[in-house]
Motif scaffolding. Structure first.
Motif, PDB file in Angstrom:
ATOM      1  N   ALA A 105       1.014  -1.271   0.034  1.00 54.26           N
ATOM      2  CA  ALA A 105      -0.028   0.041   0.112  1.00 54.26           C
ATOM      3  C   ALA A 105       0.884   1.410   0.028  1.00 54.26           C
ATOM      4  O   ALA A 105       0.602   2.201  -0.680  1.00 54.26           O
ATOM      5  N   MET A 106       1.918   1.184   0.734  1.00 49.29           N
ATOM      6  CA  MET A 106       2.870   2.502   0.795  1.00 49.29           C
ATOM      7  C   MET A 106       3.518   2.922  -0.546  1.00 49.29           C
ATOM      8  O   MET A 106       3.653   3.944  -1.102  1.00 49.29           O
ATOM      9  N   LEU A 107       3.741   1.566  -1.193  1.00 48.03           N
ATOM     10  CA  LEU A 107       4.306   1.796  -2.643  1.00 48.03           C
ATOM     11  C   LEU A 107       3.291   2.368  -3.578  1.00 48.03           C
ATOM     12  O   LEU A 107       3.675   3.126  -4.464  1.00 48.03           O
TER      13      LEU A 107
ATOM     14  N   GLN B 220       2.623   6.215  -3.172  1.00 46.31           N
ATOM     15  CA  GLN B 220       3.942   6.892  -3.641  1.00 46.31           C
ATOM     16  C   GLN B 220       3.573   7.082  -5.034  1.00 46.31           C
ATOM     17  O   GLN B 220       4.046   8.036  -5.689  1.00 46.31           O
ATOM     18  N   GLY B 221       2.982   6.071  -5.819  1.00 45.46           N
ATOM     19  CA  GLY B 221       2.563   6.293  -7.070  1.00 45.46           C
ATOM     20  C   GLY B 221       3.446   5.151  -7.810  1.00 45.46           C
ATOM     21  O   GLY B 221       3.106   5.141  -9.318  1.00 45.46           O
ATOM     22  N   PHE B 222       3.948   4.119  -7.251  1.00 49.88           N
ATOM     23  CA  PHE B 222       4.410   3.127  -8.024  1.00 49.88           C
ATOM     24  C   PHE B 222       3.451   2.195  -8.684  1.00 49.88           C
ATOM     25  O   PHE B 222       2.401   2.079  -7.890  1.00 49.88           O
TER      26      PHE B 222
ATOM     27  N   VAL C 117       8.827  -7.188  -4.378  1.00 49.06           N
ATOM     28  CA  VAL C 117       7.910  -6.622  -5.508  1.00 49.06           C
ATOM     29  C   VAL C 117       8.861  -5.963  -6.359  1.00 49.06           C
ATOM     30  O   VAL C 117       9.855  -5.266  -6.083  1.00 49.06           O
ATOM     31  N   VAL C 118       8.623  -6.004  -7.734  1.00 46.80           N
ATOM     32  CA  VAL C 118       9.167  -5.085  -8.780  1.00 46.80           C
ATOM     33  C   VAL C 118       8.082  -4.105  -9.116  1.00 46.80           C
ATOM     34  O   VAL C 118       7.024  -4.410  -9.671  1.00 46.80           O
ATOM     35  N   ALA C 119       8.319  -2.850  -8.699  1.00 42.79           N
ATOM     36  CA  ALA C 119       7.310  -1.669  -8.937  1.00 42.79           C
ATOM     37  C   ALA C 119       7.986  -0.757  -9.784  1.00 42.79           C
ATOM     38  O   ALA C 119       9.010  -0.410  -9.841  1.00 42.79           O
ATOM     39  N   ARG C 120       6.999  -0.207 -10.820  1.00 42.48           N
ATOM     40  CA  ARG C 120       7.642   0.495 -11.980  1.00 42.48           C
ATOM     41  C   ARG C 120       7.221   2.146 -11.612  1.00 42.48           C
ATOM     42  O   ARG C 120       5.897   2.432 -10.933  1.00 42.48           O
ATOM     43  N   LYS C 121       8.155   2.930 -11.821  1.00 40.15           N
ATOM     44  CA  LYS C 121       7.951   4.472 -11.829  1.00 40.15           C
ATOM     45  C   LYS C 121       7.332   4.833 -13.141  1.00 40.15           C
ATOM     46  O   LYS C 121       7.835   4.688 -14.467  1.00 40.15           O
ATOM     47  N   PRO C 122       5.708   5.180 -13.172  1.00 36.31           N
ATOM     48  CA  PRO C 122       5.265   5.210 -14.536  1.00 36.31           C
ATOM     49  C   PRO C 122       6.079   6.449 -15.339  1.00 36.31           C
ATOM     50  O   PRO C 122       6.485   7.222 -14.946  1.00 36.31           O
ATOM     51  N   GLU C 123       5.845   6.215 -16.659  1.00 30.71           N
ATOM     52  CA  GLU C 123       6.361   7.026 -17.494  1.00 30.71           C
ATOM     53  C   GLU C 123       5.903   8.506 -17.394  1.00 30.71           C
ATOM     54  O   GLU C 123       6.663   9.398 -17.658  1.00 30.71           O
TER      55      GLU C 123
ATOM     56  N   SER D 128       3.703  10.794 -15.022  1.00 35.10           N
ATOM     57  CA  SER D 128       3.200  10.985 -13.497  1.00 35.10           C
ATOM     58  C   SER D 128       3.112  12.266 -13.237  1.00 35.10           C
ATOM     59  O   SER D 128       3.506  13.308 -13.517  1.00 35.10           O
ATOM     60  N   SER D 129       1.933  12.372 -12.498  1.00 37.06           N
ATOM     61  CA  SER D 129       1.322  13.717 -11.979  1.00 37.06           C
ATOM     62  C   SER D 129       2.338  14.324 -10.584  1.00 37.06           C
ATOM     63  O   SER D 129       2.291  15.387 -10.274  1.00 37.06           O
ATOM     64  N   ARG D 130       3.185  13.281 -10.134  1.00 35.76           N
ATOM     65  CA  ARG D 130       4.025  13.662  -8.938  1.00 35.76           C
ATOM     66  C   ARG D 130       5.153  14.201  -9.235  1.00 35.76           C
ATOM     67  O   ARG D 130       5.815  13.965 -10.434  1.00 35.76           O
TER      68      ARG D 130
END
Length: 240
Positions: free
Chosen positions: A179-181, A184-186, A230-236, A238-240
């Motif tokens: 949930a924390m990831l 953050q937006g991941f 977990v392998v989490a992606r930072k989207p290409e 993002s609004s952050r």
């Protein structure tokens, strides 16, 4: 920032354990292989790799082999650990950039890292939200966070409390870490997450009672998970 205020240092036993064969073979090697599997075809070619919380550098050879980075960076807040990392890199003949920095204030430029490897580091951090925001900042759009952690159901056992030292007030369950990831937006799916049930992570007895046939292992979904990868992606975009 005083690093001592943002993470909890390991015990003498813990420092010894992090250079042991058990740590390298049964913990690091297995986690890196699993994270590579979870990443599937997402792994970039010749990436810039940051090992956040590199400790004594025992991950360097495994990361070099698994990810074939064009640049490998090791970050740790403990000067003695960095000295060990420097010696390990020299022993291996690997060029590793070492940074004396806390995860909550990473001394790297924005969007400068393709892959960020965070293995069994997060549960030592007091300022977890700041650290995760820093991971997000230094990752390139489309970059991957390779995250492997022990949960509170492992950290809060008598044997781990006795042998190691952790900030107990920030420990989280697997679901809370995920949930924390997401907060953050991941981005990640179930295919990018695993819950390893390894002998060393089985609370209190390291799975001895199960191996001796004195206890039946609880199936997935009926136990409190002690590990999450977990392998989490930072989207290409993002609004952050």
């Amino acid at each position: 920032m005083n690093p001592a205020s943002s993470y909890v240092e390991e015990t003498g036993f813990g420092f010894w354990f992090l250079q042991s064969h058990v740590w390298q073979h049964h913990v690091l090697r297995v986690a890196i292989a699993d994270l590579k599997r979870l990443a599937g075809n997402q792994l970039p070619t010749a990436p810039v790799v940051l090992d956040a919380g590199c400790g004594q550098g025992k991950s360097f050879a495994l990361l070099d082999q698994a990810l074939q980075p064009s640049r490998l960076i090791g970050l740790d807040a403990d000067p003695h650990s960095l000295d060990c990392s420097r010696a390990e890199a020299a022993r291996l003949g690997l060029e590793v950039q070492l940074i004396a920095s806390d995860c909550a204030a990473i001394q790297l430029a924005d969007a400068s890292v393709d892959l960020l490897f965070c293995h069994q580091t997060f549960h030592h951090l007091v300022e977890q939200e700041k650290a995760l925001a820093e991971f997000w900042r230094v990752l390139k759009p489309g970059g991957l966070l390779l995250f492997a952690e022990s949960t509170k159901y492992y950290i809060d056992t008598w044997v781990i409390r006795w042998l190691f030292r952790h900030p107990m007030q920030v420990q989280k369950s697997a679901e809370q870490y995920l949930a924390m990831l997401r907060e953050q937006g991941f981005a990640f799916t179930e295919a990018n997450v695993s819950y390893p049930y390894l002998w060393w992570s089985r609370a209190s007895d390291f799975g001895l009672l199960e191996r001796w046939g004195l206890r039946q292992p609880k199936p997935f979904g009926q136990r409190n998970e002690t590990l999450v990868n977990v392998v989490a992606r930072k989207p290409e975009h993002s609004s952050r």
